[in-house]
Motif scaffolding. Sequence first.
Motif, PDB file in Angstrom:
ATOM      1  N   THR A  27       0.751  -1.267  -0.128  1.00  0.00           N
ATOM      2  CA  THR A  27      -0.136  -0.079   0.074  1.00  0.00           C
ATOM      3  C   THR A  27       0.809   1.385  -0.138  1.00  0.00           C
ATOM      4  O   THR A  27       0.603   2.175  -0.662  1.00  0.00           O
ATOM      5  N   GLU A  28       1.958   1.174   0.720  1.00  0.00           N
ATOM      6  CA  GLU A  28       2.933   2.440   0.725  1.00  0.00           C
ATOM      7  C   GLU A  28       3.549   2.602  -0.623  1.00  0.00           C
ATOM      8  O   GLU A  28       3.567   3.585  -0.896  1.00  0.00           O
ATOM      9  N   ALA A  29       3.971   1.476  -1.016  1.00  0.00           N
ATOM     10  CA  ALA A  29       4.737   1.564  -2.462  1.00  0.00           C
ATOM     11  C   ALA A  29       3.916   1.978  -3.435  1.00  0.00           C
ATOM     12  O   ALA A  29       4.286   2.830  -4.248  1.00  0.00           O
ATOM     13  N   ARG A  30       2.681   1.701  -3.485  1.00  0.00           N
ATOM     14  CA  ARG A  30       1.585   1.951  -4.462  1.00  0.00           C
ATOM     15  C   ARG A  30       1.215   3.523  -4.574  1.00  0.00           C
ATOM     16  O   ARG A  30       0.988   4.230  -5.608  1.00  0.00           O
ATOM     17  N   LYS A  31       1.537   4.194  -3.384  1.00  0.00           N
ATOM     18  CA  LYS A  31       1.481   5.671  -3.575  1.00  0.00           C
ATOM     19  C   LYS A  31       2.248   6.371  -4.509  1.00  0.00           C
ATOM     20  O   LYS A  31       1.809   7.600  -4.771  1.00  0.00           O
ATOM     21  N   ASN A  32       3.467   5.759  -4.743  1.00  0.00           N
ATOM     22  CA  ASN A  32       4.389   6.673  -5.490  1.00  0.00           C
ATOM     23  C   ASN A  32       3.607   6.607  -7.240  1.00  0.00           C
ATOM     24  O   ASN A  32       2.828   5.576  -7.578  1.00  0.00           O
ATOM     25  N   SER A  33       3.431   7.715  -7.953  1.00  0.00           N
ATOM     26  CA  SER A  33       2.864   7.883  -9.009  1.00  0.00           C
ATOM     27  C   SER A  33       3.640   6.916 -10.065  1.00  0.00           C
ATOM     28  O   SER A  33       3.182   6.280 -10.997  1.00  0.00           O
ATOM     29  N   ASN A  34       5.005   7.478 -10.273  1.00  0.00           N
ATOM     30  CA  ASN A  34       5.861   6.819 -11.072  1.00  0.00           C
ATOM     31  C   ASN A  34       6.073   5.274 -11.297  1.00  0.00           C
ATOM     32  O   ASN A  34       6.285   4.821 -10.015  1.00  0.00           O
ATOM     33  N   ILE A  35       5.931   4.616 -12.306  1.00  0.00           N
ATOM     34  CA  ILE A  35       5.621   3.218 -12.269  1.00  0.00           C
ATOM     35  C   ILE A  35       7.057   2.619 -11.888  1.00  0.00           C
ATOM     36  O   ILE A  35       7.266   1.706 -10.939  1.00  0.00           O
ATOM     37  N   ALA A  36       8.294   3.065 -12.590  1.00  0.00           N
ATOM     38  CA  ALA A  36       9.736   2.529 -11.965  1.00  0.00           C
ATOM     39  C   ALA A  36       9.693   2.694 -10.492  1.00  0.00           C
ATOM     40  O   ALA A  36      10.361   1.739  -9.885  1.00  0.00           O
ATOM     41  N   SER A  37       9.270   3.848  -9.771  1.00  0.00           N
ATOM     42  CA  SER A  37       9.471   3.826  -8.664  1.00  0.00           C
ATOM     43  C   SER A  37       8.710   3.027  -7.695  1.00  0.00           C
ATOM     44  O   SER A  37       9.018   2.581  -6.631  1.00  0.00           O
ATOM     45  N   VAL A  38       7.438   2.697  -8.354  1.00  0.00           N
ATOM     46  CA  VAL A  38       6.723   1.795  -7.511  1.00  0.00           C
ATOM     47  C   VAL A  38       7.436   0.555  -7.413  1.00  0.00           C
ATOM     48  O   VAL A  38       7.304  -0.174  -6.372  1.00  0.00           O
ATOM     49  N   LEU A  39       7.807  -0.103  -8.632  1.00  0.00           N
ATOM     50  CA  LEU A  39       8.482  -1.376  -8.641  1.00  0.00           C
ATOM     51  C   LEU A  39       9.928  -1.189  -7.725  1.00  0.00           C
ATOM     52  O   LEU A  39      10.130  -2.351  -6.961  1.00  0.00           O
ATOM     53  N   GLU A  40      10.479  -0.113  -7.849  1.00  0.00           N
ATOM     54  CA  GLU A  40      11.711  -0.139  -7.067  1.00  0.00           C
ATOM     55  C   GLU A  40      11.433   0.136  -5.623  1.00  0.00           C
ATOM     56  O   GLU A  40      12.119  -0.623  -4.848  1.00  0.00           O
ATOM     57  N   ARG A  41      10.338   0.728  -5.312  1.00  0.00           N
ATOM     58  CA  ARG A  41       9.844   0.819  -3.775  1.00  0.00           C
ATOM     59  C   ARG A  41       9.700  -0.534  -3.131  1.00  0.00           C
ATOM     60  O   ARG A  41       9.895  -1.222  -2.254  1.00  0.00           O
ATOM     61  N   ILE A  42       8.771  -1.329  -4.181  1.00  0.00           N
ATOM     62  CA  ILE A  42       8.502  -2.731  -3.748  1.00  0.00           C
ATOM     63  C   ILE A  42       9.826  -3.524  -3.532  1.00  0.00           C
ATOM     64  O   ILE A  42       9.679  -4.338  -2.490  1.00  0.00           O
ATOM     65  N   ARG A  43      10.682  -3.407  -4.633  1.00  0.00           N
ATOM     66  CA  ARG A  43      11.771  -4.137  -4.553  1.00  0.00           C
ATOM     67  C   ARG A  43      12.633  -4.097  -3.369  1.00  0.00           C
ATOM     68  O   ARG A  43      13.119  -4.801  -2.495  1.00  0.00           O
ATOM     69  N   ASP A  44      12.690  -2.657  -3.020  1.00  0.00           N
ATOM     70  CA  ASP A  44      13.529  -2.124  -1.738  1.00  0.00           C
ATOM     71  C   ASP A  44      12.917  -2.776  -0.356  1.00  0.00           C
ATOM     72  O   ASP A  44      13.513  -3.163   0.587  1.00  0.00           O
ATOM     73  N   ALA A  45      11.382  -2.464  -0.363  1.00  0.00           N
ATOM     74  CA  ALA A  45      10.647  -2.952   0.850  1.00  0.00           C
ATOM     75  C   ALA A  45      11.029  -4.311   1.107  1.00  0.00           C
ATOM     76  O   ALA A  45      11.506  -4.679   2.130  1.00  0.00           O
ATOM     77  N   PHE A  46      10.757  -5.353   0.184  1.00  0.00           N
ATOM     78  CA  PHE A  46      10.737  -6.612   0.199  1.00  0.00           C
ATOM     79  C   PHE A  46      12.524  -7.090   0.473  1.00  0.00           C
ATOM     80  O   PHE A  46      12.756  -7.844   1.468  1.00  0.00           O
ATOM     81  N   PHE A  47      13.343  -6.571  -0.199  1.00  0.00           N
ATOM     82  CA  PHE A  47      14.745  -7.178  -0.292  1.00  0.00           C
ATOM     83  C   PHE A  47      15.417  -6.465   1.233  1.00  0.00           C
ATOM     84  O   PHE A  47      16.031  -7.035   1.540  1.00  0.00           O
TER      85      PHE A  47
END
Lengths: 201, 201, 201, 201
Positions: free
Chosen positions: B75-95
Motif C-alpha cells: 500500500t505504501e509503495a503504491r502511493k508513488n505515481s511513477n511506475i519505475a519507482s513503484v517497482l523500485e519501492r516494492i523491491r526495496d521494501a521486500f529485499f
Amino acid sequence: MPKVSQSYLDARRAQILDAAVVCFSREGFHQTTMKDIVKQSKLSPGAIYNYFESKEQIIEAIAKERHAKERLLLTEARKNSNIASVLERIRDAFFGELRDPNERLRKRVSIQMWAEAQRNPRILKIVRRGVDGPRKLLSAIISDAQRKGEISIEVNPNAAARFMIAAFQGFVLQMEWDRKINEQPYLRLLDTFLKSLSPSV
Amino acid sequence: MPKVSQSYLDARRAQILDAAVVCFSREGFHQTTMKDIVKQSKLSPGAIYNYFESKEQIIEAIAKERHAKERLLLTEARKNSNIASVLERIRDAFFGELRDPNERLRKRVSIQMWAEAQRNPRILKIVRRGVDGPRKLLSAIISDAQRKGEISIEVNPNAAARFMIAAFQGFVLQMEWDRKINEQPYLRLLDTFLKSLSPSV
Amino acid sequence: MPKVSQSYLDARRAQILDAAVVCFSREGFHQTTMKDIVKQSKLSPGAIYNYFESKEQIIEAIAKERHAKERLLLTEARKNSNIASVLERIRDAFFGELRDPNERLRKRVSIQMWAEAQRNPRILKIVRRGVDGPRKLLSAIISDAQRKGEISIEVNPNAAARFMIAAFQGFVLQMEWDRKINEQPYLRLLDTFLKSLSPSV
Amino acid sequence: MPKVSQSYLDARRAQILDAAVVCFSREGFHQTTMKDIVKQSKLSPGAIYNYFESKEQIIEAIAKERHAKERLLLTEARKNSNIASVLERIRDAFFGELRDPNERLRKRVSIQMWAEAQRNPRILKIVRRGVDGPRKLLSAIISDAQRKGEISIEVNPNAAARFMIAAFQGFVLQMEWDRKINEQPYLRLLDTFLKSLSPSV
DNA sequence: AATGAATGAGATTTCATTCAT
DNA sequence: CATGAATGAAATCTCATTCAT
C-alpha cells in the motif's frame, strides 16, 4: 525369507521410499506417522526398520534420491555443445517434469525439505548440495558464454544462476498454491530474461 | 477474574507471538512444543491458552500478521505515481527487510508456512492471499505500464508478476541456505530483467 | 535336512551357550537381545531356534549347566575322608574358580539368575536346587563331624551350611563391585569361623 | 492443579516410588512396564514423567532411597558407646527389618539392583556406596576394638567387615528362595563368629 | 487472568520369533 | 540344518490441552 537377491532388497527399499513420498506429500513429514508409511507400503514396522534406522533417515534417503535425479538431469543437459540448447534443455528438464503427477508429489516433498533444512543439518547439507550443483553448472555455462561473447560481461554469472534457480523454485511454490497456473507465459518470460543477458548492441 | 486493559492484553498476545516466532524459526512448527513457547514467552501454558485456542491458531495468527505487514508495504509503495519507482519501492521494501535479523526469523517462519500450507487448508488460504495480493498489484501496475507504452504488450502481466515474486521467494530460500550470498548482483539482475520488459525499439 | 553327527550338534549348542554367557554377563538377560547372541555366536536366528525354543530356555540351559558343574565340584570334594579336608576342598573349589576370568563371567550370570529367580519359577527351581545341594551336603558333613565330636553339638548344621554359603555368595557379590578385593584375609576369616565351630575345650 | 505445596509434590513422588517398588519386586525391573507403574500408582504416564525423566531414574531413585535408609540405620547404631552393642544394634537393625513385609519387598528390589549394577554404572555407583559405608564403619569399629584389646589383632578389619556383610547378603538371598528359613540359629552362628574374633586366651 | 500438575492418546522404535527358501 | 527378512505386539516416552486452585 533369507538369501534374497540384491534386486529384491532394492525393490523393497524403493517400495518404502515410494510409500513415504506419497505420505509425506500428503501430510508432511511430521504429520506422517510410521504407521501411515507402514500402511502405504504394505509392509510391517519391523520390515521398514530393516531398511532404515529411523523416520529421519527415510527423509534423508528421499532427499538424496532427489539430489541424484537432478544431477542426472544436469549431466544429460550438459552434453549439448550449444549454450542456448543447454539452457533450453535444463529448462525443459526441470519444468517438463512438473507435468508428471508423480513428480508433482516429489516436488511437494521438496518444499517440505526446504522447511526441514532449517532445523535438520543433514537435510540442510543435502538440500544445499542440490542447489549448489545446478548453480555452479549454470554459472560455468554463463561464464563460457561470456567468453564467447554470447552473454554480456556485465552479468554476474553466479547471480544469474541463482536467478534462474529462483525462477524455478518460485514457480514450484506458486504452482502448489494455484494449480491453474499457466506455464507457457512464464516460460516465455524466462526466455525474455535469458535474452536480456545478451550483450546489448 | 481481574479486569485488565486492552493494551495489557495486546502486549501479552504479542509476547506469545514473538516467542512463537523465535521457536518456530529455530525448530519448525512441529518440533516446537507448547512447552518451548511457554519457556520462551515466560508465561504459563494456561496463560497462552487464554489467548489462543491451539498451537494451530498461533501459527495462523503469525501468518496473518505477515500478511498484514506485507499488505502495508505494498500500500505504501503504491502511493508513488511513477511506475519505475513503484517497482523500485516494492523491491526495496521486500529485499531491504531481509537485512533485519528479526525479519530473517520471520522469513524462516514463512518457509515453514509454505510447507505447512500443503496440508493445512487454513494456512494455505492465508499464504495464497499473501501471494495473490502482491501478484495482482504487480500485474495491475504492469498493465497500466503497458497502456502507457512503458512495457511491451508482449508481456503477460500476470506471469511477469509471478516471475518477480519468484525472484524474491527463490532469493529468500537461497539466502537461508547460504548466508554469504550477495544481494547486490542479484538485484542488478532483477533490474536488468525489469528493463527487458520495456518495448524493444 | 542334512544329517549331522551328535558331536556337531553338541558343539553348536555349546557355541550358543558360550555366546549367551558372554552377552548376559555383559548386559544382563533382558538387555541382551537375540540379535546380540546371534552376533556373538556367529550363527543366525534360525539356527539358534533350532537348538533352543526361546531365550528363556537358553537362560535355563545356562543355569542347569552351572548346577551340573557345581554338583561335580561337590561330588569330587566329598571323596575325601577327612572332614577338614572336605571343607577345605569345597572352599578351594569354589573360591579358586573365581580366579578364572571365564568363570567370572559365569558368576556374573549367576547374580543375574538370583534376580531372575524372583519372577521366573523355572529359574527359581534351578537356583534353589543349586543352593540346596551344597547346603544339604555341608549340613550332612557337619552332622557327621558332630557325631565324631569334631564340631560342637551346639551348632545347627543347617544354619552353619547356610552361613558358609552366604560367605561365598557375599564374596561373589562384593568381588563384582570391587575387583581389588583381596581374597586371602577373607579366606583366613572363613577358617577362623570354621574353627569356631569346634567344641570348646 | 497448580501452585501445590512441596509436601504435595513429595507425596506424589513417594506414591510413584512405592508403586514402582511393588512392581519391581513382583516382576523385576525389565519385566515391569511403565504401564504397570502407572496402574499401581493410580497416576497417568505423563504425571510420572513429571517426576522422573525415565524408568531408569525411578530405579536410581529407589536405590538412593535404600542407601539413605541404611545410612540412617548405621548412624543410629553408632551412637552406642559399647562395641558389642554397636554390632548388636547393627545386626538387629538389618536382620530385624527383614520381618517387615514391606521391607521384604525392598530387599527383593535390592537383589535386582545387584544384577542391574552389572550393566548400569549409575546403579553400580549407588550399590557400591551402599556397601562401602557399612564396610568402612564396621571396619573402623573392629579397629577400635582391636586397640582396646577386645578383638584379636590377627583379624583383618576390612575382611571381617566384608564377612559380616556377606553373612547378611547371603541370608537375604537364601531367604528369598526359601521363606521357611529360620533366622534364630543363623543369628546365633553370627554371634559365634563374632566371638571367635576375640583374642584367644 | 494466571498457574502448572495432570491427562491419555498416540508416536516411534524394538525385538523375540517365524518360516520361505 | 541354515539363513535372514518379515512380522506385529508391545514398550517407552511425548506433548497438546485442561482445569482446579
